[in-house]
Design a protein around this motif. Structure first.
Motif, PDB file in Angstrom:
ATOM      1  N   THR A   1       0.830  -1.208   0.000  1.00 29.93           N
ATOM      2  CA  THR A   1       0.000   0.000   0.000  1.00 29.93           C
ATOM      3  C   THR A   1       0.863   1.257   0.000  1.00 29.93           C
ATOM      4  OG1 THR A   1      -1.730  -1.186   1.216  1.00 29.93           O
ATOM      5  CG2 THR A   1      -1.827   1.227   1.222  1.00 29.93           C
ATOM      6  N   ARG A   2       1.935   1.253   0.818  1.00 27.83           N
ATOM      7  CA  ARG A   2       2.828   2.411   0.856  1.00 27.83           C
ATOM      8  C   ARG A   2       3.517   2.624  -0.484  1.00 27.83           C
ATOM      9  NH1 ARG A   2       4.060   0.431   6.129  1.00 27.83           N
ATOM     10  NH2 ARG A   2       5.882  -0.650   5.296  1.00 27.83           N
ATOM     11  N   ASN A   3       3.980   1.534  -1.126  1.00 26.22           N
ATOM     12  CA  ASN A   3       4.632   1.662  -2.426  1.00 26.22           C
ATOM     13  C   ASN A   3       3.687   2.238  -3.476  1.00 26.22           C
ATOM     14  OD1 ASN A   3       7.003   0.605  -1.414  1.00 26.22           O
ATOM     15  ND2 ASN A   3       6.550  -1.490  -2.042  1.00 26.22           N
ATOM     16  N   LYS A   4       2.442   1.782  -3.457  1.00 32.57           N
ATOM     17  CA  LYS A   4       1.462   2.297  -4.408  1.00 32.57           C
ATOM     18  C   LYS A   4       1.196   3.781  -4.169  1.00 32.57           C
ATOM     19  CE  LYS A   4      -3.207   1.471  -6.175  1.00 32.57           C
ATOM     20  NZ  LYS A   4      -4.435   0.639  -6.034  1.00 32.57           N
ATOM     21  N   ALA A   5       1.019   4.172  -2.905  1.00 27.74           N
ATOM     22  CA  ALA A   5       0.782   5.587  -2.585  1.00 27.74           C
ATOM     23  C   ALA A   5       1.996   6.441  -2.957  1.00 27.74           C
ATOM     24  CB  ALA A   5       0.466   5.728  -1.097  1.00 27.74           C
ATOM     25  N   PHE A   6       3.206   5.879  -2.761  1.00 29.96           N
ATOM     26  CA  PHE A   6       4.426   6.607  -3.124  1.00 29.96           C
ATOM     27  C   PHE A   6       4.477   6.874  -4.622  1.00 29.96           C
ATOM     28  CE2 PHE A   6       8.786   6.464  -4.676  1.00 29.96           C
ATOM     29  CZ  PHE A   6       9.385   7.451  -3.932  1.00 29.96           C
ATOM     30  N   ARG A   7       4.181   5.860  -5.433  1.00 32.75           N
ATOM     31  CA  ARG A   7       4.229   6.039  -6.883  1.00 32.75           C
ATOM     32  C   ARG A   7       3.166   7.028  -7.363  1.00 32.75           C
ATOM     33  NH1 ARG A   7       5.161   0.370  -6.594  1.00 32.75           N
ATOM     34  NH2 ARG A   7       2.934  -0.019  -6.914  1.00 32.75           N
ATOM     35  N   ILE A   8       1.991   6.960  -6.760  1.00 38.66           N
ATOM     36  CA  ILE A   8       0.922   7.887  -7.176  1.00 38.66           C
ATOM     37  C   ILE A   8       1.310   9.331  -6.868  1.00 38.66           C
ATOM     38  CG2 ILE A   8      -1.449   8.599  -6.696  1.00 38.66           C
ATOM     39  CD1 ILE A   8      -2.133   5.661  -6.266  1.00 38.66           C
ATOM     40  N   LEU A   9       1.812   9.575  -5.665  1.00 39.52           N
ATOM     41  CA  LEU A   9       2.190  10.943  -5.298  1.00 39.52           C
ATOM     42  C   LEU A   9       3.363  11.434  -6.135  1.00 39.52           C
ATOM     43  CD1 LEU A   9       1.859  13.405  -3.528  1.00 39.52           C
ATOM     44  CD2 LEU A   9       3.264  12.303  -1.780  1.00 39.52           C
ATOM     45  N   LEU A  10       4.354  10.578  -6.388  1.00 42.84           N
ATOM     46  CA  LEU A  10       5.501  10.985  -7.211  1.00 42.84           C
ATOM     47  C   LEU A  10       5.050  11.331  -8.624  1.00 42.84           C
ATOM     48  CD1 LEU A  10       8.530  11.377  -7.529  1.00 42.84           C
ATOM     49  CD2 LEU A  10       8.724   8.935  -8.058  1.00 42.84           C
ATOM     50  N   ARG A  11       4.126  10.538  -9.175  1.00 43.81           N
ATOM     51  CA  ARG A  11       3.619  10.822 -10.516  1.00 43.81           C
ATOM     52  C   ARG A  11       2.914  12.169 -10.561  1.00 43.81           C
ATOM     53  NH1 ARG A  11       0.378   6.832 -10.829  1.00 43.81           N
ATOM     54  NH2 ARG A  11       2.025   5.328 -11.318  1.00 43.81           N
ATOM     55  N   ARG A  12       2.141  12.471  -9.522  1.00 43.53           N
ATOM     56  CA  ARG A  12       1.437  13.755  -9.491  1.00 43.53           C
ATOM     57  C   ARG A  12       2.410  14.921  -9.367  1.00 43.53           C
ATOM     58  NH1 ARG A  12      -3.611  12.220  -5.401  1.00 43.53           N
ATOM     59  NH2 ARG A  12      -4.707  10.830  -6.862  1.00 43.53           N
ATOM     60  N   LEU A  13       3.431  14.757  -8.540  1.00 43.13           N
ATOM     61  CA  LEU A  13       4.416  15.832  -8.399  1.00 43.13           C
ATOM     62  C   LEU A  13       5.171  16.073  -9.696  1.00 43.13           C
ATOM     63  CD1 LEU A  13       5.908  15.134  -4.840  1.00 43.13           C
ATOM     64  CD2 LEU A  13       4.269  16.888  -5.506  1.00 43.13           C
ATOM     65  N   LEU A  14       5.471  15.003 -10.429  1.00 39.39           N
ATOM     66  CA  LEU A  14       6.158  15.167 -11.708  1.00 39.39           C
ATOM     67  C   LEU A  14       5.268  15.865 -12.736  1.00 39.39           C
ATOM     68  CD1 LEU A  14       8.057  11.769 -12.003  1.00 39.39           C
ATOM     69  CD2 LEU A  14       9.026  14.011 -11.492  1.00 39.39           C
ATOM     70  N   VAL A  15       3.969  15.576 -12.692  1.00 38.83           N
ATOM     71  CA  VAL A  15       3.044  16.264 -13.594  1.00 38.83           C
ATOM     72  C   VAL A  15       2.997  17.756 -13.273  1.00 38.83           C
ATOM     73  CG1 VAL A  15       0.620  16.491 -14.262  1.00 38.83           C
ATOM     74  CG2 VAL A  15       1.643  14.226 -14.066  1.00 38.83           C
ATOM     75  N   VAL A  16       2.910  18.080 -11.984  1.00 42.23           N
ATOM     76  CA  VAL A  16       2.916  19.495 -11.584  1.00 42.23           C
ATOM     77  C   VAL A  16       4.240  20.146 -11.967  1.00 42.23           C
ATOM     78  CG1 VAL A  16       2.770  21.063  -9.628  1.00 42.23           C
ATOM     79  CG2 VAL A  16       1.273  19.072  -9.725  1.00 42.23           C
TER      80      VAL A  16
END
Length: 305
Positions: free
Chosen positions: A175-190
């Motif tokens: 769960t932590r790995n999935k949340a980490f990837r989602i947040l990193l993807r959003r930060l890269l988009v921003v």
């Protein structure tokens, strides 16, 4: 932070050595770079704020609730996930029965009774005492068997609890790995949005509104010649700071220190020996940004998180 300050100061010293016009143009360009770079700093701060809670959560806590009549009750709270409610397990420990100690007390009592019966020559008391000793030994044997079975049950229960804990830990890690990837993807988009805006606005500002900063045509022309390298450096800046903030959140500070220890001497050597004109100063900054971006991205891929 200290490494980046050293790099910017090295660029300024080299621009100062190239003359008055490059020095003035570099001062204005550097202020524009810092202004637009502030928006990228906010992404780095967001990464350092939110990633630690996802990666590490909070440590387990074992809090005693009560202890009465030899019985202890413990509450074990597992807060691995910051958004999940704590799971509570109540463990109750009861006083244990020691059959050997009880038999010892019975034998002491029987010995005193036998001594008194022998003094009075009472055969009935002696027969009763022998029966008590025999029953006491049988009781001890059965109690020992019961204690052994109880211990085996506790071992099985502990093993089952350990397996459930391991399963829960693996699920929490996924769960932590999935949340980490989602947040990193959003930060890269921003970061990509901020980089595009910074690049377009900075190039347009230098090329079309240079007279706002100075009325000297030589300085404005020198600024225009470096507008592309300024825009490209700002475009990479957001991605570099996003990955750098993520590495700081992952507590990979040693890698960042080694990275700057490697690239700063190369940057200074490039500016001192291979930068004969002013365009080389901002080309060096772009190369510095690109090298950091590649190294930080490779580090993220190698750690697989």
């Amino acid at each position: 932070m200290c490494g980046k300050i050293v790099g910017y100061n090295a660029m300024t010293l080299r621009a100062n050595a190239l003359g008055v016009v490059p020095m003035a143009a570099h001062a204005i360009l550097l202020r524009i770079f810092f202004f637009f770079g502030t928006f990228a700093d906010s992404i780095s701060q967001a990464a350092q704020t939110y990633f630690p809670a996802i990666l590490y959560g909070t440590s387990n806590s074992h809090k005693p609730i009560s202890e009465q009549n030899g019985t202890s009750v413990l509450e074990i709270s597992d807060n691995d996930s910051p958004n999940s409610a704590p799971n509570t397990v109540i463990i109750q420990a009861t006083p244990t029965f020691d059959p050997e100690k009880s038999l010892s007390k019975v034998k002491e009592s029987c010995t005193s009774v036998i001594t008194a019966a022998e003094d009075r020559d009472d055969s009935s008391v002696l027969a009763t005492t022998d029966l008590v000793n025999q029953k006491g030994e049988e009781l001890v044997t059965s109690s020992s068997s019961f204690t052994t079975l109880s211990t085996a049950d506790k071992i099985l229960e502990t093993t089952s609890l350990t397996e459930r804990t391991k399963t829960k830990t693996r699920e929490a890690s996924l769960t932590r790995n999935k949340a980490f990837r989602i947040l990193l993807r959003r930060l890269l988009v921003v970061s990509s949005v901020i980089s595009t805006i910074n690049t377009l606005f900075s190039i347009g500002l230098v090329r079309r509104m240079g007279m706002v900063f100075t009325t000297d045509l030589q300085i404005t022309n020198c600024m225009r010649s470096q507008s592309v390298w300024l825009g490209l450096s700002l475009f990479l800046h957001s991605f570099v700071l996003t990955l750098e903030g993520t590495l700081i959140a992952k507590r990979d500070v040693a890698f960042l220190a080694r990275s700057y220890l490697i690239f700063l001497p190369l940057l200074i050597i490039r500016l001192h020996y291979f930068c004969p004109a002013f365009p080389g100063v901002w080309q060096t900054l772009f190369a510095f940004q690109l090298a950091r971006l590649i190294q930080f991205a490779m580090r993220m891929l190698m750690t697989k998180r």
